[in-house]
Write a protein that holds these residues in place. Sequence first.
Motif, PDB file in Angstrom:
ATOM      1  N   SER A  20       0.815  -1.221   0.000  1.00 23.72           N
ATOM      2  CA  SER A  20       0.000   0.000   0.000  1.00 23.72           C
ATOM      3  C   SER A  20       0.844   1.264   0.000  1.00 23.72           C
ATOM      4  O   SER A  20       0.323   2.362   0.186  1.00 23.72           O
ATOM      5  N   SER A  21       2.163   1.115  -0.237  1.00 26.14           N
ATOM      6  CA  SER A  21       3.014   2.303  -0.317  1.00 26.14           C
ATOM      7  C   SER A  21       2.729   3.108  -1.578  1.00 26.14           C
ATOM      8  O   SER A  21       2.513   2.537  -2.650  1.00 26.14           O
ATOM      9  N   LEU A  22       2.775   4.448  -1.439  1.00 24.75           N
ATOM     10  CA  LEU A  22       2.688   5.335  -2.602  1.00 24.75           C
ATOM     11  C   LEU A  22       3.760   4.989  -3.628  1.00 24.75           C
ATOM     12  O   LEU A  22       3.595   5.249  -4.811  1.00 24.75           O
ATOM     13  N   GLY A  27       8.803   1.322  -1.930  1.00 24.84           N
ATOM     14  CA  GLY A  27       8.462   1.679  -0.550  1.00 24.84           C
ATOM     15  C   GLY A  27       9.203   0.804   0.456  1.00 24.84           C
ATOM     16  O   GLY A  27       9.467  -0.374   0.191  1.00 24.84           O
ATOM     17  N   GLN A  28       9.533   1.401   1.598  1.00 21.16           N
ATOM     18  CA  GLN A  28      10.213   0.622   2.646  1.00 21.16           C
ATOM     19  C   GLN A  28       9.331  -0.534   3.115  1.00 21.16           C
ATOM     20  O   GLN A  28       9.822  -1.631   3.375  1.00 21.16           O
ATOM     21  N   SER A  29       8.040  -0.277   3.220  1.00 17.87           N
ATOM     22  CA  SER A  29       7.130  -1.344   3.671  1.00 17.87           C
ATOM     23  C   SER A  29       7.058  -2.457   2.625  1.00 17.87           C
ATOM     24  O   SER A  29       7.049  -3.647   2.979  1.00 17.87           O
ATOM     25  N   SER A  30       7.042  -2.085   1.349  1.00 16.12           N
ATOM     26  CA  SER A  30       7.004  -3.103   0.286  1.00 16.12           C
ATOM     27  C   SER A  30       8.279  -3.937   0.315  1.00 16.12           C
ATOM     28  O   SER A  30       8.252  -5.152   0.090  1.00 16.12           O
ATOM     29  N   LEU A 105       2.605  -1.798   5.129  1.00 21.81           N
ATOM     30  CA  LEU A 105       1.747  -0.787   5.764  1.00 21.81           C
ATOM     31  C   LEU A 105       2.537   0.462   6.145  1.00 21.81           C
ATOM     32  O   LEU A 105       3.026   0.579   7.276  1.00 21.81           O
ATOM     33  N   PRO A 106       2.678   1.411   5.238  1.00 17.77           N
ATOM     34  CA  PRO A 106       3.304   2.674   5.625  1.00 17.77           C
ATOM     35  C   PRO A 106       2.359   3.511   6.475  1.00 17.77           C
ATOM     36  O   PRO A 106       1.140   3.362   6.350  1.00 17.77           O
ATOM     37  N   MET A 107       2.918   4.379   7.310  1.00 14.46           N
ATOM     38  CA  MET A 107       2.057   5.365   7.983  1.00 14.46           C
ATOM     39  C   MET A 107       2.086   6.659   7.188  1.00 14.46           C
ATOM     40  O   MET A 107       3.150   7.197   6.901  1.00 14.46           O
ATOM     41  N   TYR A 108       0.922   7.122   6.805  1.00 12.31           N
ATOM     42  CA  TYR A 108       0.800   8.420   6.149  1.00 12.31           C
ATOM     43  C   TYR A 108      -0.162   9.291   6.948  1.00 12.31           C
ATOM     44  O   TYR A 108      -1.334   8.904   7.145  1.00 12.31           O
ATOM     45  N   ASN A 109       0.321  10.430   7.392  1.00  9.26           N
ATOM     46  CA  ASN A 109      -0.524  11.385   8.122  1.00  9.26           C
ATOM     47  C   ASN A 109      -1.326  10.705   9.234  1.00  9.26           C
ATOM     48  O   ASN A 109      -2.533  10.831   9.327  1.00  9.26           O
ATOM     49  N   PHE A 110      -0.588   9.943  10.030  1.00  4.67           N
ATOM     50  CA  PHE A 110      -1.088   9.338  11.271  1.00  4.67           C
ATOM     51  C   PHE A 110      -2.077   8.195  11.074  1.00  4.67           C
ATOM     52  O   PHE A 110      -2.678   7.734  12.029  1.00  4.67           O
ATOM     53  N   GLY A 111      -2.200   7.736   9.869  1.00  2.77           N
ATOM     54  CA  GLY A 111      -3.135   6.632   9.650  1.00  2.77           C
ATOM     55  C   GLY A 111      -2.659   5.694   8.562  1.00  2.77           C
ATOM     56  O   GLY A 111      -1.511   5.777   8.099  1.00  2.77           O
ATOM     57  N   ALA A 150       5.039  -2.724   9.038  1.00  3.26           N
ATOM     58  CA  ALA A 150       4.634  -1.336   9.265  1.00  3.26           C
ATOM     59  C   ALA A 150       5.862  -0.427   9.313  1.00  3.26           C
ATOM     60  O   ALA A 150       6.780  -0.655  10.109  1.00  3.26           O
ATOM     61  N   THR A 151       5.875   0.590   8.448  1.00  2.00           N
ATOM     62  CA  THR A 151       7.007   1.517   8.403  1.00  2.00           C
ATOM     63  C   THR A 151       6.519   2.921   8.724  1.00  2.00           C
ATOM     64  O   THR A 151       5.463   3.349   8.268  1.00  2.00           O
ATOM     65  N   ARG A 152       7.318   3.604   9.511  1.00  2.00           N
ATOM     66  CA  ARG A 152       6.932   4.936   9.980  1.00  2.00           C
ATOM     67  C   ARG A 152       8.162   5.861  10.028  1.00  2.00           C
ATOM     68  O   ARG A 152       9.259   5.411  10.354  1.00  2.00           O
ATOM     69  N   GLY A 153       7.915   7.151   9.802  1.00  3.68           N
ATOM     70  CA  GLY A 153       8.976   8.127   9.957  1.00  3.68           C
ATOM     71  C   GLY A 153       9.302   8.366  11.424  1.00  3.68           C
ATOM     72  O   GLY A 153      10.449   8.557  11.802  1.00  3.68           O
ATOM     73  N   GLY A 154       8.279   8.328  12.263  1.00  2.00           N
ATOM     74  CA  GLY A 154       8.450   8.531  13.700  1.00  2.00           C
ATOM     75  C   GLY A 154       8.292   7.220  14.456  1.00  2.00           C
ATOM     76  O   GLY A 154       8.426   6.138  13.874  1.00  2.00           O
ATOM     77  N   ALA A 155       7.986   7.324  15.761  1.00  4.52           N
ATOM     78  CA  ALA A 155       7.880   6.133  16.608  1.00  4.52           C
ATOM     79  C   ALA A 155       6.529   6.128  17.327  1.00  4.52           C
ATOM     80  O   ALA A 155       6.198   7.099  18.024  1.00  4.52           O
ATOM     81  N   TYR A 156       5.786   5.075  17.135  1.00  3.47           N
ATOM     82  CA  TYR A 156       4.433   4.977  17.694  1.00  3.47           C
ATOM     83  C   TYR A 156       4.126   3.616  18.332  1.00  3.47           C
ATOM     84  O   TYR A 156       3.228   3.511  19.160  1.00  3.47           O
ATOM     85  N   ALA A 157       4.807   2.571  17.878  1.00  2.00           N
ATOM     86  CA  ALA A 157       4.423   1.212  18.266  1.00  2.00           C
ATOM     87  C   ALA A 157       4.357   1.064  19.780  1.00  2.00           C
ATOM     88  O   ALA A 157       5.240   1.528  20.500  1.00  2.00           O
TER      89      ALA A 157
HETATM   90  C1  LIG Z   1       2.569  11.606   2.613  1.00  2.00           C
HETATM   91  C2  LIG Z   1       3.354  11.067   3.762  1.00  2.00           C
HETATM   92  C3  LIG Z   1       2.857  11.189   5.050  1.00  2.00           C
HETATM   93  C4  LIG Z   1       3.587  10.701   6.134  1.00  2.00           C
HETATM   94  N1  LIG Z   1       3.058  10.795   7.388  1.00  2.00           N
HETATM   95  C5  LIG Z   1       3.732  10.235   8.424  1.00  2.00           C
HETATM   96  C6  LIG Z   1       3.179  10.249   9.739  1.00  2.00           C
HETATM   97  O1  LIG Z   1       2.084  10.732  10.001  1.00  2.00           O
HETATM   98  N2  LIG Z   1       3.889   9.685  10.740  1.00  2.00           N
HETATM   99  C7  LIG Z   1       5.110   9.106  10.516  1.00  2.00           C
HETATM  100  O2  LIG Z   1       5.697   8.603  11.457  1.00  2.00           O
HETATM  101  N3  LIG Z   1       5.656   9.069   9.280  1.00  2.00           N
HETATM  102  C8  LIG Z   1       4.997   9.613   8.237  1.00  2.00           C
HETATM  103  N4  LIG Z   1       5.527   9.552   6.982  1.00  2.00           N
HETATM  104  C9  LIG Z   1       6.806   8.837   6.781  1.00  2.00           C
HETATM  105  C10 LIG Z   1       6.533   7.408   6.303  1.00  2.00           C
HETATM  106  O3  LIG Z   1       5.776   6.695   7.248  1.00  2.00           O
HETATM  107  C11 LIG Z   1       7.830   6.672   6.054  1.00  2.00           C
HETATM  108  O4  LIG Z   1       8.551   7.359   5.048  1.00  2.00           O
HETATM  109  C12 LIG Z   1       7.613   5.228   5.636  1.00  2.00           C
HETATM  110  O5  LIG Z   1       8.846   4.661   5.276  1.00  2.00           O
HETATM  111  C13 LIG Z   1       6.683   5.137   4.459  1.00  2.00           C
HETATM  112  O6  LIG Z   1       6.598   3.804   4.019  1.00  2.00           O
HETATM  113  P1  LIG Z   1       6.827   3.477   2.483  1.00  2.00           P
HETATM  114  O7  LIG Z   1       8.281   3.829   2.177  1.00  2.00           O
HETATM  115  O8  LIG Z   1       6.566   1.996   2.394  1.00  2.00           O
HETATM  116  O9  LIG Z   1       5.887   4.285   1.678  1.00  2.00           O
HETATM  117  C14 LIG Z   1       4.841  10.067   5.897  1.00  2.00           C
HETATM  118  C15 LIG Z   1       5.320   9.945   4.586  1.00  2.00           C
HETATM  119  C16 LIG Z   1       4.587  10.437   3.539  1.00  2.00           C
HETATM  120  C17 LIG Z   1       5.119  10.269   2.137  1.00  2.00           C
END
Ligand SMILES: Cc1cc2nc3c(=O)[nH]c(=O)nc-3n(C[C@H](O)[C@H](O)[C@H](O)COP(=O)(O)O)c2cc1C
Length: 220
Positions: A20-22, A27-30, A105-111, A150-157
């Motif tokens: 489901s990565s953009l 994508g890191q999750s992919s 499962l990437p996190m985008y905008n907290f969901g 699940a991949t995230r920019g921040g830390a939530y788990a």
């Molecule tokens: C549009 C967008 C929104 C994001 N929102 C969040 C967020 O709310 N919280 C967070 O921790 N990371 C956020 N990130 C960072 C992604 O979670 C992180 O880059 C992750 O590796 C994305 O997974 P992907 O590479 O598989 O797409 C966001 C990234 C993008 C592109």
Amino acid sequence: MASRKPTKETDMKTLLQINSSLFGNGGQSSQLADRFVAQWKARNPRGIVIVRDLARDPVPHLTAERFGAFLAKPEERTVEQQAVIRYSDALIDELKRADVIVLGLPMYNFGVPSALKAYFDHVARAGETFRYTANGPVGLLTGKEAHVFATRGGAYAGTARDSQTPFVREFLNFVGIERVQFVYAEKLAMGDEHKQQALAAAHARIDGHAADFAAEPLAA
Ligand SMILES: Cc1cc2nc3c(=O)[nH]c(=O)nc-3n(C[C@H](O)[C@H](O)[C@H](O)COP(=O)(O)O)c2cc1C
């Protein structure tokens, strides 16, 4: 000489990978999901892998018209409603065929990515993936396991700020998929050191426990 008789259980399983990565495959999750799937395939050489990439083939948003197709009696469906049902049925058939579901499962905008939400909205179908009983809803996709990367920019788990994990677990449980485990790679946007550590830890989990669906929880 003893011959090794292949068992159906280990040879003929089907795995459905939902990305489901953009960024599709990039994508890191992919990529974490790919790593798990490559190892699964090595253990199940005759196993079938189906990949559904929601960036490449986006599922439309659910609308009143589309939901109306789900509710209409089969014999009363319009041509347009029949097309909606065929599309939803095809997604559900993939899920029904799968013994193992792998979710990037990437996190985008907290969901969860909206692409994944649209997919969930098209596979939650009364009578197909769940049904209501006097005792509440019963999931119909039983006997499966799901591995979520699940991949995230921040830390939530493990915190109340993690809106994704309870939602995805609840949804999968609702349709009958009760064996669900999560592997996290967090802090991916918090500097290279954190990123490399997080990816190395996720790889270690995939290469070890996660691959065998260990009973132990894999929450970070
Ligand atoms: C549009 C967008 C929104 C994001 N929102 C969040 C967020 O709310 N919280 C967070 O921790 N990371 C956020 N990130 C960072 C992604 O979670 C992180 O880059 C992750 O590796 C994305 O997974 P992907 O590479 O598989 O797409 C966001 C990234 C993008 C592109």
